[in-house]
Write an enzyme that holds these catalytic residues in place. Structure first.
Site, PDB file in Angstrom:
ATOM      1  N   VAL A 107       0.856  -1.178   0.000  1.00  0.00           N
ATOM      2  CA  VAL A 107       0.000   0.000   0.000  1.00  0.00           C
ATOM      3  C   VAL A 107       0.893   1.228   0.000  1.00  0.00           C
ATOM      4  CG1 VAL A 107      -1.802   1.263   1.225  1.00  0.00           C
ATOM      5  CG2 VAL A 107      -1.764  -1.241   1.292  1.00  0.00           C
ATOM      6  N   CYS A 108       0.638   2.153  -0.923  1.00  0.00           N
ATOM      7  CA  CYS A 108       1.361   3.426  -0.977  1.00  0.00           C
ATOM      8  C   CYS A 108       2.870   3.171  -1.099  1.00  0.00           C
ATOM      9  CB  CYS A 108       0.995   4.270   0.246  1.00  0.00           C
ATOM     10  SG  CYS A 108       1.535   5.992   0.185  1.00  0.00           S
ATOM     11  N   ASN A 109       3.677   3.860  -0.276  1.00  0.00           N
ATOM     12  CA  ASN A 109       5.128   3.728  -0.423  1.00  0.00           C
ATOM     13  C   ASN A 109       5.706   2.528   0.313  1.00  0.00           C
ATOM     14  OD1 ASN A 109       5.123   4.585   2.244  1.00  0.00           O
ATOM     15  ND2 ASN A 109       5.827   6.657   1.781  1.00  0.00           N
ATOM     16  N   THR A 127       3.237   3.888  -6.908  1.00  0.00           N
ATOM     17  CA  THR A 127       3.271   4.339  -5.522  1.00  0.00           C
ATOM     18  C   THR A 127       2.660   5.731  -5.470  1.00  0.00           C
ATOM     19  OG1 THR A 127       4.663   4.575  -3.538  1.00  0.00           O
ATOM     20  CG2 THR A 127       5.583   5.385  -5.628  1.00  0.00           C
TER      21      THR A 127
END
Length: 321
Positions: A107-109, A127
């Protein structure tokens, strides 16, 4: 029973954890017990982790004591992750567990941790838009797609920032149990089942903050108030009290985008609202948003959001029914 492992650590973004947890928990309410997601929070250390917001999550187990295989393993992200230098033992464990999982992702970075664990060579990923350039620079062997909400590459799943984790997990639920169940979960959470377009549609440079005297805020207000007009850069510069000669440079410095692109994005954002909330014809939407005609609106819509106004409206209406 599907075994889901969510990897967390001190400094994790709370929504990167809570968003996916809520998607799978809502899915469990709609699934028979035998098909439930069995969720395990695995921490870098035992007992609990402290989120970047100060919220604390209790974990079920620390990583040295977790050796089970997973149907899905996800790594959460957080503000400090791009600077984070994880313990090599932690990365060895992550490499082993991810390779043993049927599906894995971030998830995300959190994708940076997958990179440190040596899991991404030659893979296509995304990202948060603010970290995409650094990710590509730090791991040059990746194919980074910064404008995608989420990307699937085989059994690897990555997504954009924060709430995009919800989009990703809805897609995973749809893959496991079908589109109809994912729609029910989305409706319970009051989110789109899948947002059209990419991360650029969320206009990060439109989040001008509380300082109404900033140059970007003044331009946003003027453009919004005159959205149907054929605006020129010279006219906007005069309206906000900046010399025409320095306006473009000064604005780009604060907004990280040129004035013309900014105006385009404001028009697109306004068009999205009309498409979502009204049934007026596309040519009327184009006129109200300041486009010269529906064709111009469609071209810009397609370029910025990778979809058309009609498809956007149809998709939004389908989610509401």
């Amino acid at each position: 029973m599907k075994k889901l492992t969510l990897v967390v650590f001190d400094g994790v973004q709370a929504l990167d954890v809570a968003g996916p947890l809520d998607v799978f928990s809502e899915a469990n309410l709609l699934l028979p017990a035998k098909d439930h997601y069995q969720i395990t929070l695995v921490g870098e250390r035992p007992d609990s982790v402290m989120c970047s917001s100060g919220m604390e999550f209790r974990v079920h187990v620390d990583y040295p004591n977790f050796h089970a295989d997973s149907d899905l393993l996800l790594v959460a992200g957080g503000p400090r992750v791009p600077e984070y230098r994880p313990d090599p033992a932690f990365m060895d464990w992550l490499n082993d567990r991810a390779r043993g999982a049927a599906k894995f992702g971030a998830v995300c970075n959190g994708v940076f941790l997958l990179g440190h664990a040596g899991l991404l060579t030659g893979r296509e990923v995304t990202t948060h838009w603010d970290h995409a350039e650094r990710l590509a620079r730090q791991f040059p062997e990746l194919n980074v797609r910064p404008d995608k909400i989420f990307v699937r590459d085989g059994n690897l799943f990555t997504c954009g920032g924060v709430t995009a984790g919800i989009d990703l997990c809805l897609a995973l639920v749809a893959e496991d149990w079908g589109h109809e169940l994912a729609i029910k979960v989305a409706k319970r959470l009051i989110v789109y089942i899948r947002r059209e377009g990419g991360q650029s549609q969320y206009s990060p440079y439109l989040a001008v903050g509380p300082n109404e005297d900033s140059l970007v805020a003044k331009v946003l207000k003027y453009v919004t108030d005159h959205i149907s007009d054929a605006l020129t850069i010279e006219e906007i510069a005069d309206a906000v009290g900046v010399s025409r000669r320095t306006f473009s440079r000064a604005f780009a410095k604060h907004a990280n985008v040129t004035p013309s692109v900014f105006v385009e994005q404001v028009r697109i954002d306004f068009a999205r609202k009309l498409l979502e909330e009204t049934d007026v014809p596309l040519k009327t939407v184009a006129f109200r948003c300041g486009f010269s005609n529906a064709t111009q609106m469609r071209m810009i819509f397609s370029r910025q959001l990778n979809t058309t106004p009609k498809t956007y409206r149809d998709g939004f209406r389908a989610e509401r029914t």
